[in-house]
Design a protein around this motif. Structure first.
Motif, PDB file in Angstrom:
ATOM      1  N   LYS A  90      12.015  33.397  -7.282  1.00  0.00           N
ATOM      2  CA  LYS A  90      11.679  33.269  -8.698  1.00  0.00           C
ATOM      3  C   LYS A  90      11.333  31.809  -8.984  1.00  0.00           C
ATOM      4  N   LYS A  91      10.342  31.634  -9.852  1.00  0.00           N
ATOM      5  CA  LYS A  91       9.876  30.273 -10.106  1.00  0.00           C
ATOM      6  C   LYS A  91      10.162  29.830 -11.538  1.00  0.00           C
ATOM      7  N   ILE A  92      10.745  28.660 -11.643  1.00  0.00           N
ATOM      8  CA  ILE A  92      11.173  28.154 -12.952  1.00  0.00           C
ATOM      9  C   ILE A  92      10.413  26.886 -13.324  1.00  0.00           C
ATOM     10  N   LEU A  93       9.922  26.857 -14.547  1.00  0.00           N
ATOM     11  CA  LEU A  93       9.268  25.648 -15.044  1.00  0.00           C
ATOM     12  C   LEU A  93      10.279  24.830 -15.847  1.00  0.00           C
ATOM     13  N   ILE A  94      10.433  23.577 -15.469  1.00  0.00           N
ATOM     14  CA  ILE A  94      11.340  22.672 -16.172  1.00  0.00           C
ATOM     15  C   ILE A  94      10.496  21.707 -17.009  1.00  0.00           C
ATOM     16  N   VAL A  95      10.628  21.803 -18.325  1.00  0.00           N
ATOM     17  CA  VAL A  95       9.881  20.880 -19.194  1.00  0.00           C
ATOM     18  C   VAL A  95      10.895  19.913 -19.782  1.00  0.00           C
ATOM     19  N   GLU A  96      10.921  18.715 -19.277  1.00  0.00           N
ATOM     20  CA  GLU A  96      11.987  17.745 -19.600  1.00  0.00           C
ATOM     21  C   GLU A  96      11.459  16.343 -19.301  1.00  0.00           C
ATOM     22  N   ASP A  97      11.540  15.463 -20.293  1.00  0.00           N
ATOM     23  CA  ASP A  97      10.988  14.115 -20.084  1.00  0.00           C
ATOM     24  C   ASP A  97      11.977  13.145 -19.457  1.00  0.00           C
ATOM     25  N   GLU A  98      13.265  13.446 -19.550  1.00  0.00           N
ATOM     26  CA  GLU A  98      14.222  12.537 -18.917  1.00  0.00           C
ATOM     27  C   GLU A  98      14.306  12.867 -17.432  1.00  0.00           C
ATOM     28  N   LYS A  99      13.807  11.932 -16.628  1.00  0.00           N
ATOM     29  CA  LYS A  99      13.619  12.215 -15.202  1.00  0.00           C
ATOM     30  C   LYS A  99      14.912  12.584 -14.487  1.00  0.00           C
ATOM     31  N   ASN A 100      16.013  11.896 -14.857  1.00  0.00           N
ATOM     32  CA  ASN A 100      17.268  12.216 -14.157  1.00  0.00           C
ATOM     33  C   ASN A 100      17.765  13.625 -14.486  1.00  0.00           C
ATOM     34  N   ILE A 101      17.555  14.054 -15.737  1.00  0.00           N
ATOM     35  CA  ILE A 101      17.957  15.419 -16.108  1.00  0.00           C
ATOM     36  C   ILE A 101      17.060  16.431 -15.406  1.00  0.00           C
ATOM     37  N   ALA A 102      15.742  16.149 -15.415  1.00  0.00           N
ATOM     38  CA  ALA A 102      14.789  17.051 -14.752  1.00  0.00           C
ATOM     39  C   ALA A 102      15.126  17.197 -13.270  1.00  0.00           C
ATOM     40  N   GLN A 103      15.443  16.083 -12.625  1.00  0.00           N
ATOM     41  CA  GLN A 103      15.769  16.118 -11.194  1.00  0.00           C
ATOM     42  C   GLN A 103      17.079  16.872 -10.945  1.00  0.00           C
ATOM     43  N   MET A 104      18.035  16.670 -11.846  1.00  0.00           N
ATOM     44  CA  MET A 104      19.316  17.352 -11.717  1.00  0.00           C
ATOM     45  C   MET A 104      19.117  18.875 -11.865  1.00  0.00           C
ATOM     46  N   LEU A 105      18.275  19.250 -12.836  1.00  0.00           N
ATOM     47  CA  LEU A 105      17.986  20.675 -13.022  1.00  0.00           C
ATOM     48  C   LEU A 105      17.282  21.234 -11.791  1.00  0.00           C
ATOM     49  N   ALA A 106      16.288  20.487 -11.316  1.00  0.00           N
ATOM     50  CA  ALA A 106      15.519  20.926 -10.144  1.00  0.00           C
ATOM     51  C   ALA A 106      16.441  21.119  -8.942  1.00  0.00           C
TER      52      ALA A 106
END
Ligand code: CA
Length: 243
Positions: free
Chosen positions: A8-24
């Motif tokens: 399953k593929k998830i799109l993460i729309v988040e401008d704070e890079k550390n949060i985006a990376q943590m989610l990823a």
């Protein structure tokens, strides 16, 4: 793809890079593929042009805010959207607007809770795709019927709702909630019951506000005047019901 089941593929729309990376990182660990957009415009572009199984959407974003992104995605696609909000005011705004998001979590969130929401929303969307194709759900044999409550008609086989002779467009959750209430007219369901029976969250993972958000959206589509409902009623401190 190293096995038969497509990830399953998830799109993460988040401008704070550390949060985006943590989610990823956490999505990968949970077995999902992901893509990241660091601003609203890019997020919208990806959401519309690539088929994702779910979208995690931040609200405060450069170029286009999450409210607008959500609204524009929903005008074209039914991909499940979980809004990730930072502030209580944003929840109030989500409640007041007809964004069409499926769910939301508030920052700071626990990864365990977020993953439960992701899993639940993907499963629900997938289940309903089956319902779309066959017109019937094996879980609910009574699906292929029409429920009529005065000027409200739910065509379960066609997955279609009309009110006062006009078809209305509902999100999956709104439709399921309406169906659940309409199958038992007059019966008052508590928010806890609705969360469990319509959303299917396991116990404490659920957020009761999610029920209120969906009821509020459903009401705005269903009622001629949301402040004087004629179909979807609130029973003070008890819950919701259709009559
Ligand atoms: Ca942000």
């Amino acid at each position: 793809m190293d096995n038969n089941t497509k990830k399953k593929k998830i799109l993460i729309v988040e401008d704070e890079k550390n949060i985006a990376q943590m989610l990823a990182f956490n999505m990968t660990a949970a077995g999902y593929d992901y893509d990241i957009a660091y601003d609203g415009e890019l997020g919208l572009d990806k959401a519309l042009n690539i088929d994702f199984d779910l979208i995690l959407l931040d609200i405060m974003l450069p170029k286009m805010d999450g409210f607008e992104v959500c609204r524009r995605i929903r005008a074209k696609k039914s991909t499940p959207i979980i809004i990730v909000t930072a502030r209580e005011e944003e929840i109030d705004k989500i409640l007041g607007l007809d964004l069409g998001a499926d769910d939301y979590v508030t920052k700071p969130f626990s990864i365990k809770v977020l993953l439960a929401r992701v899993k639940s929303n993907i499963r629900r969307a997938a289940g309903e795709l089956v319902l779309d194709q066959s017109g019937m759900s094996s879980e609910q044999p009574g699906q292929s019927q029409t429920i009529k409550i005065r000027d409200l008609v739910i065509d379960c086989a066609r997955y279609q709702v009309t009110i006062r002779g006009e078809a209305i467009l509902l999100t999956k959750k709104e439709y399921e909630l309406l169906l659940h209430l309409a199958k038992n007219p007059g019966k008052v369901f508590s928010r806890e019951e609705l969360l469990e029976e319509v959303w299917g969250y396991e116990g404490f993972y659920g957020d009761l506000n999610t029920v209120d958000v969906t009821v509020s959206r459903l009401r705005s589509k269903l009622e001629a005047d949301s402040s004087k409902p004629e179909y979807l009623f609130t029973k003070r401190t008890m819950g919701y019901y259709i009559k």
